[in-house]
Design a protein around this motif. Structure first.
Motif, PDB file in Angstrom:
ATOM      1  N   ASN A  23       0.855  -1.198   0.000  1.00 15.51           N
ATOM      2  CA  ASN A  23       0.000   0.000   0.000  1.00 15.51           C
ATOM      3  C   ASN A  23       0.886   1.240   0.000  1.00 15.51           C
ATOM      4  OD1 ASN A  23      -2.961  -1.035   0.582  1.00 15.51           O
ATOM      5  ND2 ASN A  23      -1.540  -2.276   1.782  1.00 15.51           N
ATOM      6  N   HIS A  24       0.690   2.083  -1.023  1.00 12.91           N
ATOM      7  CA  HIS A  24       1.612   3.198  -1.268  1.00 12.91           C
ATOM      8  C   HIS A  24       0.859   4.529  -1.272  1.00 12.91           C
ATOM      9  CE1 HIS A  24       4.416   0.084  -2.775  1.00 12.91           C
ATOM     10  NE2 HIS A  24       3.298  -0.456  -3.235  1.00 12.91           N
ATOM     11  N   PRO A  25       1.582   5.649  -1.041  1.00 19.53           N
ATOM     12  CA  PRO A  25       0.932   6.949  -1.201  1.00 19.53           C
ATOM     13  C   PRO A  25       0.527   7.145  -2.659  1.00 19.53           C
ATOM     14  CG  PRO A  25       3.302   7.202  -0.752  1.00 19.53           C
ATOM     15  CD  PRO A  25       2.984   5.750  -0.620  1.00 19.53           C
ATOM     16  N   PHE A  26      -0.648   7.771  -2.907  1.00 19.88           N
ATOM     17  CA  PHE A  26      -1.051   7.967  -4.301  1.00 19.88           C
ATOM     18  C   PHE A  26      -0.172   9.057  -4.927  1.00 19.88           C
ATOM     19  CE2 PHE A  26      -4.139   9.715  -1.339  1.00 19.88           C
ATOM     20  CZ  PHE A  26      -4.143  11.067  -1.642  1.00 19.88           C
ATOM     21  N   ALA A  76       8.841   8.006   6.091  1.00 18.85           N
ATOM     22  CA  ALA A  76       8.904   6.701   6.769  1.00 18.85           C
ATOM     23  C   ALA A  76       8.584   5.577   5.780  1.00 18.85           C
ATOM     24  CB  ALA A  76       7.936   6.665   7.950  1.00 18.85           C
ATOM     25  N   HIS A  77       7.601   5.806   4.889  1.00 19.95           N
ATOM     26  CA  HIS A  77       7.261   4.801   3.882  1.00 19.95           C
ATOM     27  C   HIS A  77       8.424   4.607   2.900  1.00 19.95           C
ATOM     28  CE1 HIS A  77       4.989   2.508   0.932  1.00 19.95           C
ATOM     29  NE2 HIS A  77       5.406   3.352   0.010  1.00 19.95           N
ATOM     30  N   LEU A  78       9.032   5.716   2.479  1.00 22.83           N
ATOM     31  CA  LEU A  78      10.117   5.642   1.482  1.00 22.83           C
ATOM     32  C   LEU A  78      11.289   4.798   1.982  1.00 22.83           C
ATOM     33  CD1 LEU A  78      10.149   9.333   0.232  1.00 22.83           C
ATOM     34  CD2 LEU A  78       9.649   7.321  -1.165  1.00 22.83           C
ATOM     35  N   HIS A 110      11.067   2.132   3.449  1.00 22.83           N
ATOM     36  CA  HIS A 110      10.723   0.721   3.265  1.00 22.83           C
ATOM     37  C   HIS A 110      10.416   0.370   1.813  1.00 22.83           C
ATOM     38  CE1 HIS A 110       9.706   1.202   7.612  1.00 22.83           C
ATOM     39  NE2 HIS A 110      10.288   0.039   7.658  1.00 22.83           N
ATOM     40  N   CYS A 111      10.309   1.386   0.936  1.00 24.02           N
ATOM     41  CA  CYS A 111       9.732   1.121  -0.389  1.00 24.02           C
ATOM     42  C   CYS A 111      10.632   1.619  -1.522  1.00 24.02           C
ATOM     43  CB  CYS A 111       8.357   1.788  -0.483  1.00 24.02           C
ATOM     44  SG  CYS A 111       7.530   1.404  -2.021  1.00 24.02           S
ATOM     45  N   ASP A 112      11.339   0.684  -2.166  1.00 23.62           N
ATOM     46  CA  ASP A 112      12.220   1.032  -3.286  1.00 23.62           C
ATOM     47  C   ASP A 112      11.427   1.590  -4.463  1.00 23.62           C
ATOM     48  OD1 ASP A 112      14.301   0.145  -1.825  1.00 23.62           O
ATOM     49  OD2 ASP A 112      14.377  -1.845  -2.756  1.00 23.62           O
ATOM     50  N   SER A 113      10.212   1.047  -4.670  1.00 19.01           N
ATOM     51  CA  SER A 113       9.408   1.447  -5.816  1.00 19.01           C
ATOM     52  C   SER A 113       9.034   2.938  -5.714  1.00 19.01           C
ATOM     53  CB  SER A 113       8.172   0.552  -5.862  1.00 19.01           C
ATOM     54  OG  SER A 113       7.133   1.175  -6.535  1.00 19.01           O
ATOM     55  N   CYS A 114       8.563   3.388  -4.544  1.00 20.36           N
ATOM     56  CA  CYS A 114       8.220   4.808  -4.374  1.00 20.36           C
ATOM     57  C   CYS A 114       9.477   5.675  -4.375  1.00 20.36           C
ATOM     58  CB  CYS A 114       7.413   5.032  -3.098  1.00 20.36           C
ATOM     59  SG  CYS A 114       5.698   4.491  -3.250  1.00 20.36           S
ATOM     60  N   ALA A 115      10.592   5.132  -3.845  1.00 22.68           N
ATOM     61  CA  ALA A 115      11.842   5.908  -3.831  1.00 22.68           C
ATOM     62  C   ALA A 115      12.278   6.193  -5.271  1.00 22.68           C
ATOM     63  CB  ALA A 115      12.928   5.155  -3.069  1.00 22.68           C
TER      64      ALA A 115
HETATM   65 ZN   LIG Z   1       5.655   2.744  -1.885  1.00 27.53          ZN
END
Ligand SMILES: [Zn+2]
Length: 220
Positions: A6-9, A31-33, A35-40
């Motif tokens: 689940n990612h930020p829109f 904080a999400h970034l 954990h999340c390579d895709s959003c980074a």
């Molecule tokens: Zn993400």
């Protein structure tokens, strides 16, 4: 490690890239970034696009007054002391939260909210939003509630489920005033979340008339 599901829109990530988000929401994205390579990767792309757009703008000549104000601002920024971050801080805590945590989640001054939930307030945003950590014991449940404003949650440890599904470490969850939900931590471990609430939550169960005035008062 499992990837967050689940990612930020996109608009939120674009606003984060442009630096136009309230600090409390930016903290959740940061904080999400972690954990999340895709959003980074998506953020890197947005930053590149933003830089290219800026380069295409025709610069207008700055007045002497504006230049002086900018130089003063830069001087004052250099004079500010770096934010506090303890060297002993637990490496599992996101870097963006280490300014609030001396060593570990266990060392924080948790306040009992119910038999299942403890919380610790980290700060308030200038828009009034409350930034806190919530800890739900294994298998524990939050009372069913709605929200008077948006609620942003990032799962830092463990996992919880509600009527919409299961959320695991790193997941970014947004709920608004139309969402009524009952988060329940999974039984295998306690769940720790970063939560930003822009207005008080509204309990909808039988004890709601007792609890809601107390919660509203904490935002006064
Ligand atoms: Zn993400």
């Amino acid at each position: 490690m499992d990837k967050p599901q689940n990612h930020p829109f996109g608009e939120l990530l674009a606003a984060y890239s442009a630096g136009s988000l309230p600090l409390s929401q930016a903290l959740c994205i940061s904080a999400h970034l972690e954990h999340c390579d895709s959003c980074a990767r998506q953020l890197q792309h947005l930053n590149r696009v933003g830089t290219e757009l800026m380069q295409q703008l025709t610069p207008s000549k700055a007045s002497d007054e504006l230049k002086n104000r900018l130089l003063e601002r830069l001087d004052s920024l250099e004079a500010e002391t770096p934010r506090h971050e303890s060297a002993r801080v637990d490496s599992s805590i996101p870097r963006c939260l280490r300014q609030f945590v001396d060593s570990s989640y266990g060392g924080l001054r948790w306040k009992r909210i119910s038999a299942d939930i403890h919380s610790v307030e980290l700060c308030r945003d200038s828009n009034g939003a409350k930034v806190e950590l919530l800890k739900i014991k294994p298998g524990g449940s939050a009372t069913t509630h709605t929200h008077l404003g948006d609620e942003y949650t990032v799962i830092l440890e463990g996992s919880f489920s509600d009527e919409s599904g299961l959320y695991r470490k790193g997941d970014f969850v947004v709920k608004d005033k139309n969402d009524k939900h009952t988060p329940v931590a999974t039984r295998d471990s306690e769940c720790i979340c970063l939560a930003v609430t822009e207005g008080p939550i509204q309990f909808t169960g039988p004890i709601s008339r007792l609890l809601n005035p107390l919660i509203r008062r904490s935002y006064a």
